[in-house]
Design a protein around this motif. Sequence first.
Motif, mmCIF file in Angstrom:
data_model
loop_
_atom_site.group_PDB
_atom_site.id
_atom_site.type_symbol
_atom_site.label_atom_id
_atom_site.label_comp_id
_atom_site.label_asym_id
_atom_site.label_seq_id
_atom_site.Cartn_x
_atom_site.Cartn_y
_atom_site.Cartn_z
ATOM 1 N N ARG A 148 -13.152 19.851 17.077
ATOM 2 C CA ARG A 148 -12.389 18.623 16.885
ATOM 3 C C ARG A 148 -13.285 17.618 16.180
ATOM 4 N NH1 ARG A 148 -10.517 15.813 22.177
ATOM 5 N NH2 ARG A 148 -12.631 15.041 22.047
ATOM 6 N N GLU A 149 -12.759 17.006 15.129
ATOM 7 C CA GLU A 149 -13.524 16.066 14.321
ATOM 8 C C GLU A 149 -12.952 14.660 14.513
ATOM 9 O OE1 GLU A 149 -15.003 16.585 9.858
ATOM 10 O OE2 GLU A 149 -12.886 16.064 9.949
ATOM 11 N N ALA A 201 -8.840 15.702 12.881
ATOM 12 C CA ALA A 201 -8.817 17.039 12.274
ATOM 13 C C ALA A 201 -9.342 18.069 13.272
ATOM 14 C CB ALA A 201 -9.661 17.061 11.009
ATOM 15 N N THR A 202 -8.746 19.263 13.242
ATOM 16 C CA THR A 202 -9.245 20.371 14.058
ATOM 17 C C THR A 202 -9.426 21.592 13.164
ATOM 18 O OG1 THR A 202 -7.016 21.080 14.689
ATOM 19 C CG2 THR A 202 -8.148 19.577 16.198
ATOM 20 N N TYR A 203 -10.407 22.396 13.512
ATOM 21 C CA TYR A 203 -10.716 23.610 12.777
ATOM 22 C C TYR A 203 -10.784 24.747 13.786
ATOM 23 C CZ TYR A 203 -12.276 20.006 9.550
ATOM 24 O OH TYR A 203 -12.337 18.893 8.759
#
Length: 107
Positions: free
Chosen positions: A91-92, A96-98
């Motif tokens: 989690r950024e 944003a999530t990756y």
Amino acid sequence: MTFNARITLPAQASPGEIIEVKVLTRHPMDRGGQSDGKGGTVPRKILNRLTATYAGEPIFRLDMHTGVSANPFVSFTTRAVATGDIVFEWREDGGATYTRIARLIVT
């Protein structure tokens, strides 16, 4: 931003075996606060959490802060239960999530 992660774990494991999982993430971990050259400041943009689940259960969680260097590396252990996916989620700041998935083969 391009996100890249290198995940390393054994090619296979025996049931009950303790395995080591290594994760190297490519991310600048920008602490923010510096001038943007237009009279403002650059906002902080870091990965603030990494979680990993295996067989539907959480196995690892790391909360990160501005003191974490660029391209963070982490290593942890877990017990091999059954063949399945280990799902990693970062989690950024900004929401944003990756997600990346690594398959663990248990024989």
